[in-house]
Design a protein around this motif. Structure first.
Motif, PDB file in Angstrom:
ATOM      1  N   UNK A   1      -5.185 -62.604 -66.921  1.00 45.05           N
ATOM      2  CA  UNK A   1      -5.412 -61.450 -67.551  1.00 45.05           C
ATOM      3  C   UNK A   1      -3.414 -61.369 -67.447  1.00 45.05           C
ATOM      4  N   UNK A   2      -2.995 -61.527 -69.402  1.00 47.82           N
ATOM      5  CA  UNK A   2      -2.060 -62.101 -69.888  1.00 47.82           C
ATOM      6  C   UNK A   2      -1.051 -60.680 -70.113  1.00 47.82           C
ATOM      7  N   UNK A   3      -2.634 -59.991 -70.979  1.00 53.43           N
ATOM      8  CA  UNK A   3      -1.618 -58.670 -72.049  1.00 53.43           C
ATOM      9  C   UNK A   3      -1.218 -57.804 -70.716  1.00 53.43           C
ATOM     10  N   UNK A   4      -1.016 -57.180 -69.635  1.00 54.64           N
ATOM     11  CA  UNK A   4      -1.050 -55.995 -68.935  1.00 54.64           C
ATOM     12  C   UNK A   4       0.997 -55.986 -69.437  1.00 54.64           C
TER      13      UNK A   4
ATOM     14  N   UNK B   1      -8.278 -48.771 -63.214  1.00 52.79           N
ATOM     15  CA  UNK B   1      -9.738 -49.075 -64.203  1.00 52.79           C
ATOM     16  C   UNK B   1     -10.050 -47.923 -65.420  1.00 52.79           C
ATOM     17  N   UNK B   2     -11.155 -48.749 -66.067  1.00 54.90           N
ATOM     18  CA  UNK B   2     -11.074 -48.156 -67.117  1.00 54.90           C
ATOM     19  C   UNK B   2     -12.800 -47.803 -67.193  1.00 54.90           C
ATOM     20  N   UNK B   3     -13.153 -46.800 -68.218  1.00 56.98           N
ATOM     21  CA  UNK B   3     -14.482 -45.836 -68.887  1.00 56.98           C
ATOM     22  C   UNK B   3     -15.074 -46.880 -68.664  1.00 56.98           C
TER      23      UNK B   3
ATOM     24  N   UNK C   1     -10.317 -53.279 -62.723  1.00 59.13           N
ATOM     25  CA  UNK C   1      -9.566 -53.828 -63.002  1.00 59.13           C
ATOM     26  C   UNK C   1      -8.001 -54.147 -62.223  1.00 59.13           C
ATOM     27  N   UNK C   2      -7.541 -55.392 -62.660  1.00 54.49           N
ATOM     28  CA  UNK C   2      -6.049 -55.269 -61.587  1.00 54.49           C
ATOM     29  C   UNK C   2      -4.774 -55.605 -62.540  1.00 54.49           C
ATOM     30  N   UNK C   3      -3.488 -54.961 -62.305  1.00 50.91           N
ATOM     31  CA  UNK C   3      -2.682 -55.621 -60.633  1.00 50.91           C
ATOM     32  C   UNK C   3      -3.439 -54.386 -59.300  1.00 50.91           C
ATOM     33  N   UNK C   4      -3.913 -54.732 -58.642  1.00 55.48           N
ATOM     34  CA  UNK C   4      -4.464 -53.634 -57.609  1.00 55.48           C
ATOM     35  C   UNK C   4      -3.469 -53.741 -56.745  1.00 55.48           C
TER      36      UNK C   4
ATOM     37  N   UNK D   1      -6.093 -47.666 -66.491  1.00 54.45           N
ATOM     38  CA  UNK D   1      -5.803 -49.217 -66.789  1.00 54.45           C
ATOM     39  C   UNK D   1      -5.522 -49.377 -68.212  1.00 54.45           C
ATOM     40  N   UNK D   2      -6.051 -50.076 -68.976  1.00 52.40           N
ATOM     41  CA  UNK D   2      -6.006 -50.705 -70.031  1.00 52.40           C
ATOM     42  C   UNK D   2      -6.599 -51.479 -70.936  1.00 52.40           C
TER      43      UNK D   2
END
Length: 224
Positions: A110-113, A134-136, A161-164, A202-203
C-alpha cells in the motif's frame, strides 16, 4: 497531546502470484522506484522520528536492502524475518518494540498512503488506544450461504485498510494469544482481548497492489 515513540511495522511477504510476475509485487517498479520504496518513504517522511521495522521473508533480505540503498539518506529500518502467516510475521516484528510506542502495522504493497492519514491514525490512537482506517462500501452486497443469497445493507459495512495503529500496551499483549485462523488482521487480534476498535476515515487512493491493474491505477494516481 502526549508524544510517543512511533514505529511502523511494514509487512511485505507477498510472492507476486496474482501479479503473474516472477518478481514479488513489493519489488515491482512504480514511478521508477520499487513499490516498497514508496511505502517506506511515506512513513519516514510523515514523522522525522519514525522508526521502521520491515518484515520480509529471509530470502528477500537482499532485495529489501537494495530498496533501502535507494534512499539518499538511509532511513532507520530494522529488517526482521517473516513468519508462516501474517499473524506470525507481525508478531516477529513486534519483538523489536521494547518501550511504550504508537505502532503502525501496514501492508508493504500500500504505497500511496498520505502523511495526513498517518498523522490521523497516530493522533486517534493516542486518544482511543487504536485507529483503524476504513472506507465506505460503494457496491451492492449480497450475503451468500448454503441455501442461497440475500441482499444486505451496505451502510452497515466498511472496507478495512492499513496502517492499523495501536498503543503498544494494546497490541503487544494481544499478540501473545495463540494463533487463530479467524485473526484476519491486527484489529481482530486486539478485539479478542476485549478492546473496542476505533474506526477512522481512510483514503480511496490507499489501494493495495495485488494485481496488474492495481499497478496501473497506482501509476495514474502518482501522475496526479
Amino acid at each position: 497531546m502526549e508524544q510517543r515513540k512511533k514505529i511502523a511495522v511494514i509487512v511485505a511477504g507477498g510472492a507476486g502470484t496474482r501479479m503473474g510476475s516472477a518478481t514479488p509485487k513489493q519489488f515491482l517498479e512504480l514511478a521508477g522506484r520499487p513499490v516498497l520504496y514508496h511505502t517506506i518513504a511515506a512513513f519516514v517522511n510523515a514523522y522525522a522520528d519514525m522508526q521502521v521495522v520491515l518484515v520480509v521473508p529471509e530470502a528477500h533480505f537482499g532485495p529489501a536492502r537494495q530498496v533501502l540503498e535507494g534512499f539518499a539518506a538511509p532511513p532507520p529500518v530494522t529488517l526482521v524475518k517473516g513468519g508462516e502467516t501474517r499473524f506470525h510475521s507481525v508478531k516477529n516484528g513486534l519483538q523489536t518494540v521494547q518501550e511504550k510506542a504508537v505502532v503502525f502495522v501496514h501492508d508493504g504493497v500500500r504505497p500511496l498512503l498520505s502523511a495526513a492519514l498517518i498523522h490521523s491514525c497516530y493522533e486517534q490512537a493516542l486518544l482511543h488506544g487504536n485507529a483503524i482506517p476504513v472506507t465506505d462500501v460503494k457496491d451492492s452486497l449480497r450475503e451468500v450461504n448454503g441455501t442461497g443469497n440475500k441482499a444486505v445493507n451496505r451502510e452497515q459495512f466498511r472496507i478495512i485498510q492499513t496502517p492499523q495503529t495501536f498503543l503498544s500496551e494494546q497490541l503487544l499483549p494481544a499478540f501473545e494469544l495463540p494463533y487463530d485462523p479467524l485473526f484476519t488482521d491486527e484489529a481482530t487480534v486486539v478485539e479478542r482481548l476485549g478492546h473496542r476498535i476505533h474506526l477512522v476515515a481512510g483514503e480511496e487512493s490507499n489501494i493495495k497492489i495485488t494485481r496488474p491493474l492495481d499497478l496501473v491505477i497506482a501509476q495514474a494516481l502518482l501522475n496526479g
